[in-house]
Design a protein around this motif. Structure first.
Motif, PDB file in Angstrom:
ATOM      1  N   ALA A  73       0.832  -1.201   0.000  1.00 29.02           N
ATOM      2  CA  ALA A  73       0.000   0.000   0.000  1.00 29.02           C
ATOM      3  C   ALA A  73       0.866   1.251   0.000  1.00 29.02           C
ATOM      4  N   ASN A  91      -3.110   2.180  -4.278  1.00 29.63           N
ATOM      5  CA  ASN A  91      -4.192   1.821  -3.361  1.00 29.63           C
ATOM      6  C   ASN A  91      -5.519   1.519  -4.045  1.00 29.63           C
ATOM      7  N   SER A 113      -7.336  -2.802   4.498  1.00 33.10           N
ATOM      8  CA  SER A 113      -7.757  -1.416   4.316  1.00 33.10           C
ATOM      9  C   SER A 113      -7.640  -0.665   5.647  1.00 33.10           C
ATOM     10  N   LYS A 142      -7.807   4.343  -0.639  1.00 31.98           N
ATOM     11  CA  LYS A 142      -8.047   3.027  -0.034  1.00 31.98           C
ATOM     12  C   LYS A 142      -9.504   2.602  -0.232  1.00 31.98           C
TER      13      LYS A 142
END
Length: 296
Positions: A73, A91, A113, A142
């Motif tokens: 991420a 993301n 997440s 996200k």
């Protein structure tokens, strides 16, 4: 790979983990030693660049995993405000690639997440069905990844939102406090943001449990953090007490520490759903903090 026990054949699951050099990826490497029924393949960015669909296809064809755990991420919350393109590439877009390639191979996807998908204005803990309302580029990117997983119609997936992750690995709040506590006599710490710390090792164990049990009818969004709710000031105080570091801590408001990205006032996540569905143990945050500090 298979083993025979009590005349029953048990086939191990092959798992590919992205982001192997991040703190959660490294915690998964540590905790996977306690899950002998898994064959885990840990891939850093040099081994798998999730922003390249061709690279994902090549790697998944090579390893043929049953489950992909995505911990890769873009997590630089403030930098994302100026680096929107890269944040959304990693993301959101890349997560969509992963979901589509996993779907093609009937491979389950577990994606990590964040609490930042919410605006932080709720007065009670966030449940999975609460409407997201991200206030930052990081949170929006996200959430974009979550939505692409859901729209891909992949048959087996789990989106696990978490908060305030720390570990013995990499940079995080606990390690920063320990360093500052040794360098300074006094510190000011924010006392108007509420959340719950998550020890990466506990999260890793939960992810591996989900990997073992995940089916089509249990697919969906889940929340995981350690048990309890505190402020950053409370957390810092507990860190110093448990580490036996003598430092004066002053509670202050967030406006004394302006940041490019807005921090949620409330990051507390309700974890009842994941506990009930997968029968996972959720330790108290202070118990997990003590275990982590013993490992330093």
């Amino acid at each position: 790979m298979s083993v025979t026990a009590s005349n029953m054949e048990v086939t191990s699951k092959k798992i590919v983990v992205t982001g192997a050099l991040g703190q959660l990826g490294m915690a998964l490497q540590e905790q996977s030693k306690h899950h002998a029924d898994f064959e885990c393949i840990f891939l850093a960015r040099k081994d798998l660049d999730i922003s390249s669909r061709d690279n994902i296809s090549l790697v998944l064809n090579k390893h043929q995993p049953d489950v992909v755990i995505n911990t890769a991420a873009y997590t630089a919350v403030d930098a994302a405000e100026d680096d929107k393109k890269q944040a959304f590439l990693v993301n959101e877009t890349a997560v969509g690639y992963l979901a589509e390639e996993c779907k093609k191979r009937d491979c389950a996807l577990i994606h990590v997440s964040t609490d930042y998908v919410f605006d932080g204005n709720k007065s009670t803990a966030y449940v999975e069905s609460d409407k997201p309302n991200p206030q930052t580029v990081y949170g929006a990117s996200k959430l974009g990844g979550e939505l692409l997983i859901e729209s891909s119609k992949i048959s087996k997936y789990a989106i696990i939102r978490t908060s305030w992750v720390y570990s013995v690995y990499r940079h995080n709040f606990v390690k920063t406090m320990l360093r500052l506590g040794k360098e300074r006599d006094s510190l000011s710490v924010v006392n108007d943001q509420l959340g719950c710390p998550t020890w990466a090792n506990d999260l890793a164990d939960t992810i591996l449990t989900v990997a073992r049990e995940l089916k089509e009818d249990s697919s969906g969004v889940y929340h995981y953090s350690n048990k309890g709710s505190i402020t950053w000031y409370d957390f810092a105080k507990a860190i110093f007490e448990n580490a036996q570091i003598d430092v004066l801590i002053t509670p202050v408001t967030s406006d004394l520490f302006p940041t490019k990205a807005k921090r949620p006032k409330n990051s507390v996540l309700d974890t009842h759903k994941i506990k009930k569905q997968f029968q996972v143990d959720i330790p108290e945050w202070e118990y997990s903090l003590q275990k982590m500090l013993k490992g330093l």
